[in-house]
Write an enzyme that holds these catalytic residues in place. Structure first.
Site, PDB file in Angstrom:
ATOM      1  N   LYS A   1     -12.645  -1.603   6.844  1.00  0.00           N
ATOM      2  CA  LYS A   1     -12.237  -2.634   7.902  1.00  0.00           C
ATOM      3  C   LYS A   1     -12.906  -2.184   9.201  1.00  0.00           C
ATOM      4  O   LYS A   1     -13.982  -2.939   9.780  1.00  0.00           O
ATOM      5  CB  LYS A   1     -10.731  -2.432   7.993  1.00  0.00           C
ATOM      6  CG  LYS A   1      -9.921  -2.938   6.971  1.00  0.00           C
ATOM      7  CD  LYS A   1      -9.469  -2.164   6.146  1.00  0.00           C
ATOM      8  CE  LYS A   1      -8.352  -2.488   5.305  1.00  0.00           C
ATOM      9  NZ  LYS A   1      -8.595  -3.364   3.996  1.00  0.00           N
TER      10      LYS A   1
ATOM     11  N   TRP B   1       0.757  -1.275  -0.008  1.00  0.00           N
ATOM     12  CA  TRP B   1      -0.252   0.149  -0.009  1.00  0.00           C
ATOM     13  C   TRP B   1       0.750   1.133  -0.044  1.00  0.00           C
ATOM     14  O   TRP B   1       0.657   2.365  -0.647  1.00  0.00           O
ATOM     15  CB  TRP B   1      -0.935  -0.002   1.179  1.00  0.00           C
ATOM     16  CG  TRP B   1      -1.887  -1.234   1.113  1.00  0.00           C
ATOM     17  CD1 TRP B   1      -2.171  -2.340   1.749  1.00  0.00           C
ATOM     18  CD2 TRP B   1      -2.850  -1.308  -0.146  1.00  0.00           C
ATOM     19  NE1 TRP B   1      -2.957  -3.189   1.497  1.00  0.00           N
ATOM     20  CE2 TRP B   1      -3.457  -2.710   0.087  1.00  0.00           C
ATOM     21  CE3 TRP B   1      -3.001  -0.662  -1.161  1.00  0.00           C
ATOM     22  CZ2 TRP B   1      -4.395  -3.254  -0.358  1.00  0.00           C
ATOM     23  CZ3 TRP B   1      -4.121  -1.288  -2.244  1.00  0.00           C
ATOM     24  CH2 TRP B   1      -4.708  -2.659  -1.721  1.00  0.00           C
TER      25      TRP B   1
ATOM     26  N   ASP C   1      -1.682   6.830   6.112  1.00  0.00           N
ATOM     27  CA  ASP C   1      -2.734   5.961   5.861  1.00  0.00           C
ATOM     28  C   ASP C   1      -3.178   4.959   7.042  1.00  0.00           C
ATOM     29  O   ASP C   1      -2.350   4.025   7.065  1.00  0.00           O
ATOM     30  CB  ASP C   1      -2.101   5.181   4.482  1.00  0.00           C
ATOM     31  CG  ASP C   1      -3.095   4.006   3.877  1.00  0.00           C
ATOM     32  OD1 ASP C   1      -4.391   4.047   4.540  1.00  0.00           O
ATOM     33  OD2 ASP C   1      -2.906   3.280   3.169  1.00  0.00           O
TER      34      ASP C   1
HETATM   35  N1  PMP Z   1      -4.237   1.165   2.205  1.00  0.00           N
HETATM   36  C1  PMP Z   1      -4.166   0.164   3.176  1.00  0.00           C
HETATM   37  C2  PMP Z   1      -3.531   0.163   4.304  1.00  0.00           C
HETATM   38  C3  PMP Z   1      -5.235  -0.900   2.716  1.00  0.00           C
HETATM   39  O1  PMP Z   1      -5.072  -2.129   3.678  1.00  0.00           O
HETATM   40  C4  PMP Z   1      -5.856  -0.955   1.797  1.00  0.00           C
HETATM   41  C5  PMP Z   1      -6.794  -1.851   1.164  1.00  0.00           C
HETATM   42  N2  PMP Z   1      -7.199  -2.796   1.781  1.00  0.00           N
HETATM   43  C6  PMP Z   1      -5.786   0.325   0.816  1.00  0.00           C
HETATM   44  C7  PMP Z   1      -4.855   1.279   1.152  1.00  0.00           C
HETATM   45  C8  PMP Z   1      -6.680   0.603  -0.595  1.00  0.00           C
HETATM   46  O2  PMP Z   1      -7.892   0.676   0.027  1.00  0.00           O
HETATM   47  P1  PMP Z   1      -9.089   1.053  -1.194  1.00  0.00           P
HETATM   48  O3  PMP Z   1      -9.322  -0.246  -1.580  1.00  0.00           O
HETATM   49  O4  PMP Z   1     -10.028   1.885  -0.112  1.00  0.00           O
HETATM   50  O5  PMP Z   1      -8.716   1.885  -2.148  1.00  0.00           O
END
Ligand code: PMP
Length: 361
Positions: A199, A101, A175
């Protein structure tokens, strides 16, 4: 059979929240209308989004100089949007690279800025949180991912990064998609926090953004939708917001508050993680994947030492009603995601299956 839901996200929500939400799909608070068919400008929804905002502020202790937004586009859009919006002096963003991520956040930021990698655990397959942060040039902001959902690592202490940001005059951006609302922390060390809802907040569809207003500058040349000021000015209602997702987020935040807030949530999460990791370490059939001191309280990653046992373990998990523990395809093995709504009983069921496998293997 009700499943023990260890899914990494979208993930388990409190049962009472799902019950209330499903009733509201048929009839919202005896209005004779479904939550799915009311106008976002109606009093019914304006009250909902206001309560969601208020609960977020209350639970996280957010002072007035911050704004709480419920946006769309997921955390993935925030990778780009934060890099685009943060006021520039040097033009450079600093990133802590802790895996998938954060890597994606870096890729997007590069489209609008120069970036430097201030620390990375890439060489060790992201099995730990990098400790050495090196800034060899001036940065506008420092970005990190507090919990690495895929690898199962987590920053347990924000003070070091917060001190670095303070001493260099950089803004601190995080994030927090997979650990926001899982524990208490000092929000005032941060300038911008974002988190996809799916989550600990609610169903997929909305993204929480908490932003210190003073970090933005007047930038009329930005695409309207990608400018935080647009959403601040319109109180997250510049266009039609994801009504249902925000509604369920509000119910989930109410659930957290009614349980006693983040201190209680944190205690419960620590208890679950403690027994889960104790079994991973005790059971000779299993091994944890990441360094012990950086293990995530939310996502426990582990593997079977003998891959030949996987089919049997998978079948036993299936019969016990355990769902969603396959590791991410990039890491393999197993991942038990233990978000707020997962009960300690579900963790105990998984542990019992691990013990059973040990007895028969
Ligand atoms: N950052 C983290 C830490 C994640 O776990 C996730 C998705 N599981 C994301 C970003 C991406 O999120 P999204 O699918 O809402 O774009």
């Amino acid at each position: 059979m009700k499943q023990h839901n260890f899914s990494a996200g979208p993930s388990i929500l409190p049962h009472t929240v799902i019950e209330k939400a499903s009733k509201s799909v048929l009839n919202l608070n005896n209005t004779g209308l479904s939550i799915l068919e009311i106008s976002h400008r109606s009093k019914g929804f304006v009250d909902i989004i206001n309560e969601a905002r208020k609960l977020t502020k209350e639970l996280l202790n957010i002072p007035n100089e911050y704004e709480v937004l419920f946006l769309q586009g997921g955390a993935s859009l925030q990778f780009y949007m934060c890099a685009l919006n943060i006021a520039q002096s040097s033009g450079t963003g600093g990133y802590i690279d802790t895996g998938t991520w954060s890597t994606k956040a870096i890729k997007e930021a590069k489209k609008v800025r120069k970036i430097i990698i201030a620390a990375s655990s890439k060489e060790d397959a992201y099995t730990h949180i990098p400790k050495n942060v090196i800034l060899n040039e001036k940065i506008d902001y420092l970005h990190f991912t507090s919990n690495n959902t895929i690898y199962g690592t987590q920053f347990h202490d924000f003070s070091k990064l917060s001190d670095i940001a303070k001493s260099t005059g950089a803004k601190l951006i995080c994030d927090m998609s997979s650990d926001i609302f899982s524990k208490e922390f000092n929000l005032q060390s941060f300038d911008l926090i974002y988190a996809g809802a799916q989550k600990n907040i609610g169903p997929a569809g909305t993204t929480l953004v908490i932003i210190k207003k003073s970090i933005l500058e007047e930038r009329n040349n930005l695409p309207t939708y990608l400018n935080y000021k647009t959403h601040i000015d319109k109180e997250s209602m510049f266009n039609t917001p994801p009504v249902f997702s925000i509604y369920v987020a509000m119910l989930t935040l109410r659930w957290i508050k009614n349980l006693g807030g983040l201190s209680i949530i944190e205690k419960n999460n620590n208890k679950k993680a403690k027994i889960m990791y104790a079994e991973i370490d005790r059971n000779p059939l299993f091994s944890g994947i990441v360094n012990i001191e950086d293990r995530s309280i939310m996502n426990a990653t582990f593997s079977l030492n003998n891959k030949k046992l996987e089919t049997r373990f998978d079948a036993m998990c299936h019969s016990a009603g355990i769902s969603g523990i396959k590791g991410h395809r990039s890491v393999g093995g197993y991942r038990a995601s233990m978000y707020n709504a997962l009960s300690i009983d579900s963790v105990s069921v998984l542990i019992e299956v691990m013990k059973q496998l040990e007895r028969i293997a």
